[in-house]
Design a protein around this motif. Structure first.
Motif, PDB file in Angstrom:
ATOM      1  N   GLU A  63     -59.876  11.104  40.442  1.00  0.00           N
ATOM      2  CA  GLU A  63     -60.956  11.923  39.905  1.00  0.00           C
ATOM      3  C   GLU A  63     -60.584  13.396  39.870  1.00  0.00           C
ATOM      4  OE1 GLU A  63     -64.014  10.759  42.576  1.00  0.00           O
ATOM      5  OE2 GLU A  63     -63.842   8.684  41.952  1.00  0.00           O
ATOM      6  N   SER A  64     -59.352  13.708  40.241  1.00  0.00           N
ATOM      7  CA  SER A  64     -58.919  15.104  40.262  1.00  0.00           C
ATOM      8  C   SER A  64     -58.266  15.460  38.937  1.00  0.00           C
ATOM      9  CB  SER A  64     -57.934  15.333  41.407  1.00  0.00           C
ATOM     10  OG  SER A  64     -56.717  14.681  41.116  1.00  0.00           O
ATOM     11  N   LEU A  65     -58.023  16.751  38.744  1.00  0.00           N
ATOM     12  CA  LEU A  65     -57.386  17.221  37.522  1.00  0.00           C
ATOM     13  C   LEU A  65     -55.897  17.466  37.711  1.00  0.00           C
ATOM     14  CD1 LEU A  65     -60.135  19.718  36.339  1.00  0.00           C
ATOM     15  CD2 LEU A  65     -59.644  17.436  35.438  1.00  0.00           C
ATOM     16  N   ALA A  72     -53.621   9.978  34.241  1.00  0.00           N
ATOM     17  CA  ALA A  72     -52.453   9.362  34.866  1.00  0.00           C
ATOM     18  C   ALA A  72     -52.832   7.978  35.382  1.00  0.00           C
ATOM     19  CB  ALA A  72     -51.938  10.232  36.010  1.00  0.00           C
ATOM     20  N   GLU A  73     -52.297   6.958  34.767  1.00  0.00           N
ATOM     21  CA  GLU A  73     -52.568   5.576  35.198  1.00  0.00           C
ATOM     22  C   GLU A  73     -51.577   5.213  36.307  1.00  0.00           C
ATOM     23  OE1 GLU A  73     -54.927   3.552  34.763  1.00  0.00           O
ATOM     24  OE2 GLU A  73     -55.929   4.111  32.908  1.00  0.00           O
ATOM     25  N   ALA A  77     -49.295   1.917  36.488  1.00  0.00           N
ATOM     26  CA  ALA A  77     -47.849   2.121  36.359  1.00  0.00           C
ATOM     27  C   ALA A  77     -47.105   1.470  37.520  1.00  0.00           C
ATOM     28  CB  ALA A  77     -47.532   3.610  36.282  1.00  0.00           C
ATOM     29  N   ALA A  78     -47.642   1.594  38.724  1.00  0.00           N
ATOM     30  CA  ALA A  78     -47.017   0.944  39.879  1.00  0.00           C
ATOM     31  C   ALA A  78     -47.061  -0.573  39.723  1.00  0.00           C
ATOM     32  CB  ALA A  78     -47.711   1.379  41.166  1.00  0.00           C
ATOM     33  N   ALA A  79     -48.196  -1.093  39.263  1.00  0.00           N
ATOM     34  CA  ALA A  79     -48.305  -2.534  39.058  1.00  0.00           C
ATOM     35  C   ALA A  79     -47.273  -3.016  38.040  1.00  0.00           C
ATOM     36  CB  ALA A  79     -49.716  -2.899  38.614  1.00  0.00           C
ATOM     37  N   TRP A 101     -63.776   3.151  37.028  1.00  0.00           N
ATOM     38  CA  TRP A 101     -65.217   3.376  37.189  1.00  0.00           C
ATOM     39  C   TRP A 101     -65.840   4.005  35.961  1.00  0.00           C
ATOM     40  CZ3 TRP A 101     -65.239  -0.102  40.240  1.00  0.00           C
ATOM     41  CH2 TRP A 101     -64.684  -0.121  41.505  1.00  0.00           C
ATOM     42  N   ARG A 102     -65.074   4.806  35.239  1.00  0.00           N
ATOM     43  CA  ARG A 102     -65.562   5.446  34.007  1.00  0.00           C
ATOM     44  C   ARG A 102     -64.484   5.277  32.937  1.00  0.00           C
ATOM     45  NH1 ARG A 102     -69.658   5.936  36.643  1.00  0.00           N
ATOM     46  NH2 ARG A 102     -70.564   7.772  37.588  1.00  0.00           N
ATOM     47  N   SER A 103     -64.896   5.156  31.701  1.00  0.00           N
ATOM     48  CA  SER A 103     -63.936   4.874  30.623  1.00  0.00           C
ATOM     49  C   SER A 103     -62.887   5.968  30.471  1.00  0.00           C
ATOM     50  CB  SER A 103     -64.674   4.657  29.304  1.00  0.00           C
ATOM     51  OG  SER A 103     -65.396   5.823  28.957  1.00  0.00           O
ATOM     52  N   HIS A 104     -63.204   7.197  30.858  1.00  0.00           N
ATOM     53  CA  HIS A 104     -62.255   8.296  30.693  1.00  0.00           C
ATOM     54  C   HIS A 104     -61.398   8.533  31.944  1.00  0.00           C
ATOM     55  CE1 HIS A 104     -65.673  10.154  32.696  1.00  0.00           C
ATOM     56  NE2 HIS A 104     -64.856  11.114  33.100  1.00  0.00           N
ATOM     57  N   LEU A 105     -61.566   7.722  32.975  1.00  0.00           N
ATOM     58  CA  LEU A 105     -60.793   7.864  34.210  1.00  0.00           C
ATOM     59  C   LEU A 105     -59.777   6.737  34.338  1.00  0.00           C
ATOM     60  CD1 LEU A 105     -63.651   8.750  36.731  1.00  0.00           C
ATOM     61  CD2 LEU A 105     -61.989  10.317  35.697  1.00  0.00           C
TER      62      LEU A 105
END
Length: 152
Positions: A63-65, A72-73, A77-79, A101-105
């Motif tokens: 949730e940070s910038l 950043a997925e 990416a780790a998976a 939790w949110r479509s943009h996160l």
């Protein structure tokens, strides 16, 4: 070489963690784990040593910038480095599911599908539980992966 791992083996291993208290960044069955710690623990139970050590992360990391925040997925990416992608709608028991939790996160929660309509996951303030894979969870599903070399 590791013996073949079945979907039933994965589900059984995940259920063995039921009741483990939630503890951020932990991965000790019966002592404490978070959602990633559950998946890491199931990996260790079935495959041996973890293929990589996750870096420290805050509970609000997605949730940070910052560089590991929005866009950043990191979890996906780790998976992708260690698991096999599964097409949306083709998830089967034993697969690892990621949720946003949110479509943009980015995705920041994971679980293991235990039955077509149930998941095993660790959640803050509770313990590892098996719950319904309800419409709410399905709406928040972002990725699915299979453990390597899984047999049916």
């Amino acid at each position: 070489m590791t013996a073949p791992v079945s979907r039933a083996d994965i589900v059984e291993a995940a259920r063995f963690w039921l009741g483990t208290p939630y503890h951020h960044q932990a991965s000790l069955r019966g002592v404490g784990c978070d959602c990633l710690g559950l998946v890491r623990g199931v990996w260790r139970d079935l495959y041996g040593p973890e293929p990589e050590t996750p870096p420290p992360y805050s509970q609000s990391w997605a949730e940070s910038l910052g560089p590991e925040g929005l866009g950043a997925e990191t979890l996906a990416a780790a998976a992708l480095r260690h698991l096999q992608p599964v097409a949306r709608g083709a998830e089967r028991p034993g697969d690892v599911l990621l949720f946003r939790w949110r479509s943009h996160l980015p995705a920041k929660h994971c679980a293991i599908l235990s039955e077509p309509d149930r998941i095993v996951h660790a959640h803050d303030g509770a313990q590892v539980s098996e719950v319904a894979f309800s419409s709410w969870w399905r709406r928040h599903l972002s990725h699915a992966f299979s453990f390597p070399g899984v047999t049916d």
